[in-house]
Design a protein around this motif. Sequence first.
Motif, PDB file in Angstrom:
ATOM      1  N   UNK A  99      10.897 -22.960  38.602  1.00 50.97           N
ATOM      2  CA  UNK A  99      11.072 -23.633  39.897  1.00 50.97           C
ATOM      3  C   UNK A  99      12.435 -24.299  39.974  1.00 50.97           C
ATOM      4  N   UNK A 100      12.792 -25.014  38.930  1.00 48.74           N
ATOM      5  CA  UNK A 100      14.053 -25.763  38.930  1.00 48.74           C
ATOM      6  C   UNK A 100      15.257 -24.822  38.903  1.00 48.74           C
ATOM      7  N   UNK A 112       3.192 -23.517  29.046  1.00 52.32           N
ATOM      8  CA  UNK A 112       3.058 -22.679  30.242  1.00 52.32           C
ATOM      9  C   UNK A 112       3.432 -23.439  31.514  1.00 52.32           C
ATOM     10  N   UNK A 113       2.872 -24.632  31.691  1.00 51.76           N
ATOM     11  CA  UNK A 113       3.205 -25.380  32.904  1.00 51.76           C
ATOM     12  C   UNK A 113       4.698 -25.725  32.923  1.00 51.76           C
ATOM     13  N   UNK A 114       5.224 -26.072  31.781  1.00 56.20           N
ATOM     14  CA  UNK A 114       6.646 -26.413  31.701  1.00 56.20           C
ATOM     15  C   UNK A 114       7.519 -25.185  31.991  1.00 56.20           C
ATOM     16  N   UNK A 115       7.031 -23.999  31.633  1.00 57.76           N
ATOM     17  CA  UNK A 115       7.770 -22.769  31.919  1.00 57.76           C
ATOM     18  C   UNK A 115       7.841 -22.528  33.423  1.00 57.76           C
ATOM     19  N   UNK A 116       6.729 -22.744  34.113  1.00 56.28           N
ATOM     20  CA  UNK A 116       6.719 -22.592  35.568  1.00 56.28           C
ATOM     21  C   UNK A 116       7.681 -23.603  36.204  1.00 56.28           C
ATOM     22  N   UNK A 117       7.644 -24.833  35.719  1.00 56.54           N
ATOM     23  CA  UNK A 117       8.546 -25.857  36.245  1.00 56.54           C
ATOM     24  C   UNK A 117      10.005 -25.472  36.024  1.00 56.54           C
ATOM     25  N   UNK A 118      10.313 -24.944  34.848  1.00 58.18           N
ATOM     26  CA  UNK A 118      11.690 -24.534  34.560  1.00 58.18           C
ATOM     27  C   UNK A 118      12.148 -23.436  35.520  1.00 58.18           C
ATOM     28  N   UNK A 123       4.925 -31.479  39.009  1.00 57.72           N
ATOM     29  CA  UNK A 123       5.987 -31.116  39.930  1.00 57.72           C
ATOM     30  C   UNK A 123       6.328 -29.641  39.946  1.00 57.72           C
ATOM     31  N   UNK A 124       5.360 -28.785  39.596  1.00 56.64           N
ATOM     32  CA  UNK A 124       5.592 -27.344  39.543  1.00 56.64           C
ATOM     33  C   UNK A 124       4.664 -26.626  40.520  1.00 56.64           C
ATOM     34  N   UNK A 125       4.938 -25.346  40.769  1.00 61.36           N
ATOM     35  CA  UNK A 125       4.075 -24.563  41.650  1.00 61.36           C
ATOM     36  C   UNK A 125       4.277 -23.073  41.418  1.00 61.36           C
ATOM     37  N   UNK A 126       3.255 -22.300  41.762  1.00 66.41           N
ATOM     38  CA  UNK A 126       3.347 -20.844  41.849  1.00 66.41           C
ATOM     39  C   UNK A 126       3.536 -20.499  43.320  1.00 66.41           C
ATOM     40  N   UNK A 127       4.460 -19.604  43.624  1.00 65.78           N
ATOM     41  CA  UNK A 127       4.703 -19.242  45.015  1.00 65.78           C
ATOM     42  C   UNK A 127       3.587 -18.374  45.582  1.00 65.78           C
ATOM     43  N   UNK A 128       3.051 -17.463  44.795  1.00 63.21           N
ATOM     44  CA  UNK A 128       1.951 -16.617  45.277  1.00 63.21           C
ATOM     45  C   UNK A 128       1.238 -15.994  44.089  1.00 63.21           C
ATOM     46  N   UNK A 129      -0.056 -15.757  44.272  1.00 62.51           N
ATOM     47  CA  UNK A 129      -0.887 -15.096  43.276  1.00 62.51           C
ATOM     48  C   UNK A 129      -1.274 -13.711  43.795  1.00 62.51           C
ATOM     49  N   UNK A 130      -1.129 -12.708  42.946  1.00 61.36           N
ATOM     50  CA  UNK A 130      -1.577 -11.356  43.258  1.00 61.36           C
ATOM     51  C   UNK A 130      -2.578 -10.927  42.183  1.00 61.36           C
TER      52      UNK A 130
END
Length: 421
Positions: free
Chosen positions: A272-273, A264-270, A312-319
């Motif tokens: 982002x990249x 999951x974290x790696x998916x968010x990073x991918x 080195x990953x992030x979520x832009x916004x949570x709803x």
Amino acid sequence: MAVRQAVFLVGGKGTRLGKLTATTPKPLLAIAPDILLLDLLIEEAARHGFTDIVLLAGHLGDSVERLYHGRQIRGATIRVIREPEPAGTGGALRHAAGMLDPWFLLANGDSWFDINLRALAVAPPRDRLARMALRSMEDTGRYGSVELHGRRITAFTEKKAATGPGLINGGLYLLNRAVLDHIAGPCSIEQDVFPELVRQGAVDGRVFDGYFLDIGLPETLAQARRDLPFRLARPAAFLDRDGVLNTDRGYTHRPEQLQWIEGAREAVLALNEAGYLVFVVTNQAGVAHGFYHEADVHAFHARMQTELADIGAHIDAFYHCPFHPDATIRRYRHPSHPDRKPNPGMLLKARREWRIRDRGSFLTGDRDSDIEAANRAGMPGMLFDGGNLLATVRQALAAVRPVAGPLPKPIFTETPAMQAG
């Protein structure tokens, strides 16, 4: 602890831009009607999770202070520090010494380098004082070049001596506050401080391939006004939360309950990249039923951001939607709230609040209600049935990219006021 402070150098006179900067600081030049370059730079830092943003102002600093001091932009607080007299970029940083975190991001306020800022700030080096974002260029003559061996920067070549392809300084740095020990008075960070740190072996470099442009010349300012409007809108990935990003324990809400789904974290990073905006859209009926409060939802999301920042990953916004037709708490009772999936309200709200390019956007969820919400919003929905989320996201990217097509043309033209600065 994740780096949360971003400092922008916005005090230069911009003399090469002539009359354009006679009464307007260079970072406050318009890139599009009602959009300043500094607006974009601040928004980029804020969406990457930098919540304390400091602007070091000098030339015409009252304009910067009037526009930004005390503002909140996407959850980040803006502070403006005006230097009493010109002291170069090093002096400006020294003047702000009392407000600097142990590690902070430092950025030029007159250039755009489209990279994952979290990747630059991840895992600050223990044995060095600075990390520099580098960019490969076909011709380094205008910028000067940087020599990189492994991850250590070993030398700089001045503009006049640099020729041909190579690496350049991208104007983005991760700095340790101890850098201030090398600043005794008025000086330039780039011309005086960094060369000395490089001689001491105290600077490492990371190469990024994002779009890079500075607006220091009339022709590059014009290029920014042509190019950036194409790049402001990004495709978005909407991710359900429980059962997609984290293990669903049944009304999961305590930070210590966070257990990431495999990949999951790696998916968010991918994502982002890949240049995607990443949003979480989650039904939270536990709030409606009184099992926990919305503050608990925010605390859980803050833990997610912290653990994403570690790689080195992030979520832009949570709803999140706290409403439910059978809510035990009256204010959260609603027969079919627009935000509660399968209704698309959260996705539509994100569209209103962010510059989202529809083509290429998609949603990934683990329930039919997630897919229905995507369909109602007019975007593809990818069903996640367990396993590795990174693999699913890669499949989604492969499926949507061929139909993404070219970016739309700008919907504005350069106005006479912009041409005059």
